[in-house]
Design an enzyme around this catalytic site. Structure first.
Site, mmCIF file in Angstrom:
data_model
loop_
_atom_site.group_PDB
_atom_site.id
_atom_site.type_symbol
_atom_site.label_atom_id
_atom_site.label_comp_id
_atom_site.label_asym_id
_atom_site.label_seq_id
_atom_site.Cartn_x
_atom_site.Cartn_y
_atom_site.Cartn_z
ATOM 1 N N CYS A 83 0.819 -1.225 0.000
ATOM 2 C CA CYS A 83 0.000 0.000 0.000
ATOM 3 C C CYS A 83 0.849 1.270 0.000
ATOM 4 C CB CYS A 83 -0.942 0.013 1.193
ATOM 5 S SG CYS A 83 -1.955 -1.466 1.281
ATOM 6 N N ASN A 131 -10.175 -0.685 0.393
ATOM 7 C CA ASN A 131 -8.721 -0.505 0.339
ATOM 8 C C ASN A 131 -8.209 -0.987 -1.024
ATOM 9 O OD1 ASN A 131 -5.962 -0.627 0.619
ATOM 10 N ND2 ASN A 131 -5.985 -1.659 2.609
ATOM 11 N N HIS A 158 -3.533 7.018 3.280
ATOM 12 C CA HIS A 158 -3.887 5.705 2.728
ATOM 13 C C HIS A 158 -5.240 5.290 3.311
ATOM 14 C CE1 HIS A 158 -3.915 1.597 1.595
ATOM 15 N NE2 HIS A 158 -3.597 1.120 2.774
HETATM 16 O O1 UT7 Z 1 -3.587 -1.467 3.979
HETATM 17 C C1 UT7 Z 1 -3.105 -2.566 4.683
HETATM 18 C C2 UT7 Z 1 -4.183 -3.574 4.934
HETATM 19 N N1 UT7 Z 1 -5.197 -3.131 5.884
HETATM 20 C C3 UT7 Z 1 -5.127 -3.421 7.155
HETATM 21 O O2 UT7 Z 1 -4.181 -4.004 7.526
HETATM 22 C C4 UT7 Z 1 -6.231 -3.072 8.124
HETATM 23 C C5 UT7 Z 1 -5.797 -3.141 9.580
HETATM 24 N N2 UT7 Z 1 -6.745 -3.737 10.481
HETATM 25 C C6 UT7 Z 1 -8.059 -3.425 10.541
HETATM 26 O O3 UT7 Z 1 -8.518 -2.594 9.790
HETATM 27 C C7 UT7 Z 1 -8.954 -4.094 11.557
HETATM 28 O O4 UT7 Z 1 -8.163 -4.789 12.495
HETATM 29 C C8 UT7 Z 1 -9.972 -5.087 10.906
HETATM 30 C C9 UT7 Z 1 -11.052 -4.309 10.157
HETATM 31 C C10 UT7 Z 1 -9.264 -6.012 9.955
HETATM 32 C C11 UT7 Z 1 -10.684 -5.923 11.972
HETATM 33 O O5 UT7 Z 1 -11.327 -5.072 12.922
HETATM 34 P P1 UT7 Z 1 -11.199 -5.407 14.480
HETATM 35 O O6 UT7 Z 1 -12.028 -4.438 15.200
HETATM 36 O O7 UT7 Z 1 -9.734 -5.455 14.791
HETATM 37 O O8 UT7 Z 1 -11.893 -6.820 14.565
HETATM 38 P P2 UT7 Z 1 -11.291 -8.191 15.102
HETATM 39 O O9 UT7 Z 1 -10.249 -8.714 14.164
HETATM 40 O O10 UT7 Z 1 -10.944 -8.015 16.537
HETATM 41 O O11 UT7 Z 1 -12.530 -9.141 15.006
HETATM 42 C C12 UT7 Z 1 -13.689 -8.957 15.838
HETATM 43 C C13 UT7 Z 1 -14.685 -10.057 15.558
HETATM 44 C C14 UT7 Z 1 -14.097 -11.463 15.582
HETATM 45 O O12 UT7 Z 1 -15.058 -12.334 16.153
HETATM 46 P P3 UT7 Z 1 -14.924 -12.808 17.702
HETATM 47 O O13 UT7 Z 1 -13.600 -13.506 17.764
HETATM 48 O O14 UT7 Z 1 -14.964 -11.537 18.496
HETATM 49 O O15 UT7 Z 1 -16.110 -13.687 17.866
HETATM 50 C C15 UT7 Z 1 -13.922 -11.805 14.126
HETATM 51 O O16 UT7 Z 1 -13.975 -13.203 13.866
HETATM 52 O O17 UT7 Z 1 -15.242 -9.903 14.235
HETATM 53 C C16 UT7 Z 1 -15.114 -11.142 13.510
HETATM 54 N N3 UT7 Z 1 -14.928 -10.829 12.089
HETATM 55 C C17 UT7 Z 1 -15.955 -10.607 11.237
HETATM 56 N N4 UT7 Z 1 -17.285 -10.655 11.414
HETATM 57 C C18 UT7 Z 1 -18.069 -10.376 10.350
HETATM 58 C C19 UT7 Z 1 -13.765 -10.637 11.411
HETATM 59 N N5 UT7 Z 1 -14.013 -10.321 10.148
HETATM 60 C C20 UT7 Z 1 -15.374 -10.303 10.000
HETATM 61 C C21 UT7 Z 1 -16.239 -10.027 8.932
HETATM 62 N N6 UT7 Z 1 -17.580 -10.075 9.148
HETATM 63 N N7 UT7 Z 1 -15.787 -9.702 7.702
#
Ligand code: UT7
Length: 359
Positions: free
Chosen positions: A111, A279, A249
């Site tokens: 990115c 993204n 970004h």
């Molecule tokens: O440009 C470089 C690439 N971009 C990035 O690297 C983005 C950086 N990271 C982020 O933007 C965020 O960490 C995410 C959007 C990827 C995730 O958000 P989060 O608030 O950190 O969520 P999480 O990973 O803690 O997941 C929370 C819950 C989990 O369930 P449990 O374990 O709490 O039951 C996940 O399994 O949300 C679940 N989950 C989803 N649920 C519905 C993860 N992805 C999804 C989804 N739909 N797509």
């Protein structure tokens, strides 16, 4: 020593839109989850190669600068999803533009690819090695995604943006850059089974997999973008209060928000279009730059801060002093070929290969 001014800007977004509700038809997710965690509503899926998207964006940027393709002496193409391993993508753009002599090179820093390409172009210009460079950020991430993994499948989209950078005697343009990398956590964002490090006898194309540790990336992304912006501002001898616009970004609205808070910049000064395109990796910044000008956020003489992060984990920022002009010199009538398929139709082949490899 000449300065390196942005004189042209162009974008090319493929027309087929994949909404959060479309994703929920084949993945365990929802519009509510995606929007509340990322600020994303929809993304584009391309029916053409990443090179073709880039060519159209570059042609538009060259027209915007009022130049002919043969005026360009360098093309730097930032991408993580090149169409072929060889030849490179920049040579495709050179050929399609009908340019006869420009040096054509690709740059992969995920990115950060566009930002790093912009910094390199500015150095080449400031050191009198080139006069007019087209810098591109373009991706066809729909090809590279693991569509079975909801952690990544919902976050990305396709698109392209480009900018023309020209030598000028006026003290404007790319004033400073800071680039870095947290290599010790490079595995937190990785495509784990594609590339020359893998067994050629495996049918890797059938199911590309990702390692993606969202929360660790989130923390590092915020830190890297803030550190880089502060250092780039210091190098440009500007304070954060003198920044008129931030074009970050676009990976997640919450990351953009966190960076703005840490820098103490109000969100009115921050360009956001992650809701429309998700993204698009290397493409987010040139597309957002283009739209910031079109929407009037960037005005004549604006000081623009451009922070980014990506796989690697690469991070960086540039400070750009905009020139007098915020309107294109010429319009460009080059268009993509029409697309008859919906975004869901376009990703069907990827979903089929996932099914095949699961057998
Ligand atoms: O440009 C470089 C690439 N971009 C990035 O690297 C983005 C950086 N990271 C982020 O933007 C965020 O960490 C995410 C959007 C990827 C995730 O958000 P989060 O608030 O950190 O969520 P999480 O990973 O803690 O997941 C929370 C819950 C989990 O369930 P449990 O374990 O709490 O039951 C996940 O399994 O949300 C679940 N989950 C989803 N649920 C519905 C993860 N992805 C999804 C989804 N739909 N797509």
């Amino acid at each position: 020593m000449p300065y390196a001014q942005i004189t042209g800007w162009g974008k090319c977004m493929p027309p087929s839109v994949l909404t959060n509700d479309d994703l929920a038809t084949f993945m365990d997710t929802s519009d509510e989850w995606i929007y509340s965690r990322t600020g994303m509503r929809e993304r584009r899926i391309s029916h053409v190669s990443v090179d073709e998207l880039a060519y159209v964006a570059a042609a538009r940027a060259i027209a915007c600068a009022g130049l002919h393709p043969n005026d360009i002496d360098g093309i730097i193409f930032g991408t993580t999803t090149p169409t072929t391993l060889a030849p490179n993508c920049a040579s495709y753009v050179q050929k399609r533009l009908g340019n006869e002599a420009a040096a054509a090179m690709d740059l992969n820093s995920a990115c950060c690819s566009f930002l790093f390409a912009l910094s390199n172009a500015a150095s080449l210009i400031r050191n009198n090695m080139m006069k007019r460079v087209v810098v591109i950020g373009a991706e066809r991430l729909s090809w590279a995604l693991d569509w079975t993994n909801r952690n990544v499948g919902v976050l990305f989209g396709d698109g392209a943006g480009a900018a023309v950078i020209e030598a000028t005697d006026e003290p404007i343009g790319v004033m400073s850059s800071k680039m870095g990398c947290y290599g010790e956590v490079r595995e937190t964002l990785a495509i784990t089974n594609f590339g020359s490090g893998f067994d050629r006898n495996l049918d890797t194309y059938s199911h590309i997999t990702w390692n993606f540790e969202g929360q660790e990336i989130f923390k590092r992304a915020t830190r890297g973008m803030v550190t880089a912006t502060e250092e780039a501002l210091e190098r440009a001898k500007l304070s954060i209060d003198e920044v008129d616009v931030v074009v970050p970004h676009q990976a997640n609205l919450r990351i953009i928000d966190a960076v703005a808070k840490r820098l103490k910049v109000p969100m009115e000064k921050v360009m956001v279009n992650v809701d429309r395109y998700a993204n698009t990796s290397a493409a987010t910044i040139p597309v957002a730059l283009c739209e910031a000008v079109e929407e009037g956020l960037i005005k004549p003489h604006s000081n623009v801060a451009i922070p980014a992060f990506g796989a690697g984990l690469t991070w960086g920022a540039s400070i750009v002093k905009w020139g007098d002009r915020v309107t294109p010199i010429n319009e460009c009538d080059i268009e993509l070929p029409p697309c008859e398929q919906s975004a869901l139709d376009l990703i069907q082949p990827y979903l089929q290969t996932v099914k095949k490899s699961a057998l």
